[in-house]
Design a protein around this motif. Structure first.
Motif, short mmCIF file in Angstrom:
data_model
loop_
_atom_site.label_atom_id
_atom_site.label_comp_id
_atom_site.label_asym_id
_atom_site.label_seq_id
_atom_site.Cartn_x
_atom_site.Cartn_y
_atom_site.Cartn_z
N TYR A 297 0.84 -1.20 0.00
CA TYR A 297 0.00 0.00 0.00
C TYR A 297 0.88 1.25 0.00
O TYR A 297 0.64 2.19 -0.77
N LEU A 298 1.88 1.28 0.86
CA LEU A 298 2.77 2.44 0.95
C LEU A 298 3.56 2.65 -0.35
O LEU A 298 3.90 3.78 -0.71
N HIS A 299 3.82 1.56 -1.05
CA HIS A 299 4.53 1.67 -2.33
C HIS A 299 3.67 2.36 -3.38
O HIS A 299 4.17 3.14 -4.21
N HIS A 300 2.35 2.10 -3.34
CA HIS A 300 1.45 2.65 -4.36
C HIS A 300 0.77 3.94 -3.92
O HIS A 300 0.32 4.71 -4.77
N GLU A 301 0.66 4.17 -2.62
CA GLU A 301 -0.07 5.34 -2.11
C GLU A 301 0.83 6.11 -1.14
O GLU A 301 1.09 5.64 -0.04
N ALA A 302 1.29 7.29 -1.58
CA ALA A 302 2.28 8.03 -0.79
C ALA A 302 1.65 9.09 0.12
O ALA A 302 2.36 9.67 0.95
N ARG A 303 0.36 9.35 -0.03
CA ARG A 303 -0.22 10.45 0.75
C ARG A 303 -1.32 9.99 1.69
O ARG A 303 -1.25 10.22 2.90
N ARG A 304 -2.35 9.38 1.15
CA ARG A 304 -3.51 9.04 1.99
C ARG A 304 -3.16 7.99 3.04
O ARG A 304 -2.61 6.95 2.71
N GLN A 305 -3.51 8.25 4.27
CA GLN A 305 -3.36 7.33 5.40
C GLN A 305 -1.91 6.84 5.55
O GLN A 305 -1.66 5.76 6.06
N ASN A 306 -0.95 7.69 5.13
CA ASN A 306 0.45 7.27 5.14
C ASN A 306 0.93 7.00 6.56
O ASN A 306 1.56 5.98 6.84
N ALA A 307 0.63 7.93 7.48
CA ALA A 307 1.11 7.77 8.85
C ALA A 307 0.48 6.55 9.52
O ALA A 307 1.17 5.79 10.22
N LEU A 308 -0.82 6.36 9.30
CA LEU A 308 -1.49 5.21 9.92
C LEU A 308 -0.96 3.90 9.35
O LEU A 308 -0.78 2.92 10.08
N ALA A 309 -0.69 3.90 8.05
CA ALA A 309 -0.14 2.69 7.44
C ALA A 309 1.24 2.36 8.02
O ALA A 309 1.55 1.20 8.29
N LEU A 310 2.07 3.40 8.24
CA LEU A 310 3.38 3.18 8.85
C LEU A 310 3.24 2.65 10.28
O LEU A 310 3.97 1.75 10.70
N LEU A 311 2.28 3.23 11.02
CA LEU A 311 2.05 2.77 12.40
C LEU A 311 1.63 1.31 12.42
O LEU A 311 2.18 0.49 13.18
N ARG A 312 0.67 0.95 11.57
CA ARG A 312 0.20 -0.44 11.52
C ARG A 312 1.31 -1.38 11.05
O ARG A 312 1.43 -2.50 11.56
N LEU A 313 2.09 -0.93 10.10
CA LEU A 313 3.21 -1.76 9.63
C LEU A 313 4.20 -2.01 10.77
O LEU A 313 4.68 -3.13 10.96
N GLY A 314 4.50 -0.95 11.54
CA GLY A 314 5.40 -1.12 12.68
C GLY A 314 4.83 -2.07 13.72
O GLY A 314 5.56 -2.92 14.26
N GLN A 315 3.53 -1.94 13.99
CA GLN A 315 2.89 -2.84 14.97
C GLN A 315 2.93 -4.29 14.47
O GLN A 315 3.13 -5.22 15.27
N ALA A 316 2.70 -4.49 13.16
CA ALA A 316 2.72 -5.85 12.60
C ALA A 316 4.13 -6.44 12.70
O ALA A 316 4.30 -7.61 13.06
N ARG A 317 5.15 -5.62 12.38
CA ARG A 317 6.53 -6.10 12.51
C ARG A 317 6.86 -6.45 13.95
O ARG A 317 7.54 -7.45 14.24
N LEU A 318 6.40 -5.63 14.86
CA LEU A 318 6.62 -5.89 16.29
C LEU A 318 5.97 -7.20 16.72
O LEU A 318 6.55 -8.00 17.46
N ALA A 319 4.74 -7.44 16.22
CA ALA A 319 4.00 -8.64 16.62
C ALA A 319 4.66 -9.91 16.14
O ALA A 319 4.55 -10.96 16.80
N ILE A 320 5.38 -9.86 15.03
CA ILE A 320 6.04 -11.08 14.54
C ILE A 320 7.52 -11.11 14.92
O ILE A 320 8.28 -11.93 14.42
N GLY A 321 7.93 -10.20 15.81
CA GLY A 321 9.27 -10.24 16.37
C GLY A 321 10.36 -9.63 15.52
O GLY A 321 11.56 -9.83 15.81
N GLU A 322 10.01 -8.86 14.53
CA GLU A 322 11.02 -8.18 13.68
C GLU A 322 11.26 -6.78 14.25
O GLU A 322 10.82 -5.77 13.72
N TYR A 323 11.98 -6.73 15.37
CA TYR A 323 12.07 -5.50 16.16
C TYR A 323 12.83 -4.40 15.44
O TYR A 323 12.43 -3.22 15.46
N ASP A 324 13.95 -4.72 14.79
CA ASP A 324 14.73 -3.70 14.09
C ASP A 324 13.92 -3.04 12.99
O ASP A 324 13.93 -1.81 12.82
N GLN A 325 13.19 -3.88 12.21
CA GLN A 325 12.36 -3.33 11.15
C GLN A 325 11.21 -2.51 11.70
O GLN A 325 10.82 -1.50 11.14
N ALA A 326 10.67 -2.96 12.86
CA ALA A 326 9.59 -2.21 13.48
C ALA A 326 10.07 -0.82 13.90
O ALA A 326 9.38 0.19 13.69
#
Length: 329
Positions: A297-326
């Motif tokens: 989504y972030l690759h194709h959409e650079a403006r709408r809901q960008n911050a929320l998408a980053l937040l959710r992506l970070g939370q998803a990375r955190l949930a699967i244990g990818e802490y550095d990427q989170a």
């Protein structure tokens, strides 16, 4: 002037039927008046006259004497059409179908349901039988007999799907879509999600693959959200089961929205579909899939809901244990 009389009479029948479909009732009646009583198309003419009376009666007040007179005249015309059809073929079946419709307009729904049910069972897989079966299924649905209704809808949809090119003046696709959309929406409104999904699985010959994918995705999402809403914060077994089931439906919604996104990759809804898929995966706790789609989504959409998408992506990375990427996100 040189046209043979039989061909001329057939042209009048075809013209009258066309005018009737165009709702030019007066012109259709005038054309039918030219057909002599002893004509070889007399049965078809009587059938169209009966249909005309029924069509015109629908525009009149329900308790008006004129409406009652037209419905009475329709019965005479339809019975005569059936009598003149010595082969007892399509004309007789169409006469029975319009007689059932006449019962509906007279508010005799028990008789109408009985006629539709009988016609659908006796003349299975004929155009008239399928139209009657669809009407009978509607009666079963309104009466709360969803199992019988689904059986009827399933048969009609399979028959339509089996035809190379569907064309029926008795049951146009636009009418089938309108009626089935009503059925589907009632199932969703009454939270009969399993029945709604059963219908959607059968809808593709009528609605197309993209529309069915969208309905399937939205139904799974609403089903999942409904089950999560029924679960309380406690650890009771029923709450745990509701949460588990709700998340399962949301993951299914994620898969369906992702399929929809691939089907509409060149359409303006593409990024909205990606967002919906990622969001359903996230709520359904399929974090690997959620992270994958938030990145897309972030690759194709650079403006709408960008911050929320980053937040959710970070939370998803955190949930699967990818802490550095989170942390980087």
């Amino acid at each position: 002037p040189a046209l043979p009389q039989a061909a001329r009479e057939q042209a009048w029948i075809t013209g009258a039927g066309t005018l009737l479909r165009l709702q030019r009732d007066k012109a259709a009646r005038e054309m039918l008046a030219q057909i002599p009583e002893g004509s070889s198309v007399a049965a078809s003419a009587m059938l169209l006259r009966g249909r005309l009376e029924i069509e015109e009666s629908q525009t009149l007040a329900k308790d008006s004497p004129e409406r009652a007179a037209k419905l009475a005249a329709a019965l005479v015309d339809l019975q005569e059409a059936a009598r003149l059809d010595v082969e007892h073929g399509p004309l007789s079946r169409q006469a029975l179908l319009w007689m059932a419709r006449r019962f509906e307009l007279m508010n005799d729904h028990a008789a109408a349901h009985g006629e539709y049910d009988r016609l659908g069972k006796v003349h299975v897989n004929t155009p008239e039988g399928l139209a009657a079966m669809l009407a009978a299924a509607d009666y079963h649905r309104r009466g709360g007999q969803f199992d019988k209704a689904l059986e009827g809808y399933r048969h009609v949809l399979r028959e339509i799907g089996a035809q190379v090119a569907y064309d029926s003046t008795l049951m146009p696709l636009s009418d089938v879509r309108r009626r089935l959309t009503t059925v589907y929406q009632q199932c969703v409104d009454e939270e009969r999600y399993a029945e709604a999904q059963t219908l959607v699985d059968l809808f593709e010959p009528v609605f197309g693959r993209v529309s069915c994918a969208e309905m399937r995705a939205k139904t799974f999402r609403q089903w999942g959200e409904s089950r999560l809403g029924q679960a309380h914060d406690g650890g009771r077994a029923e709450d745990v089961a509701a949460r588990k089931e709700g998340r399962g439906h949301l993951r299914a919604a994620g898969r369906a929205f992702e399929e929809l996104a691939r089907l509409r990759a060149a359409a303006r809804q593409f990024t909205d579909d990606l967002w919906a898929a990622a969001d359903c995966y996230f709520t359904g706790q399929s974090f690997t899939n959620a992270a994958r789609l938030f990145e897309e989504y972030l690759h194709h959409e650079a403006r709408r809901q960008n911050a929320l998408a980053l937040l959710r992506l970070g939370q998803a990375r955190l949930a699967i244990g990818e802490y550095d990427q989170a942390i980087a996100v």
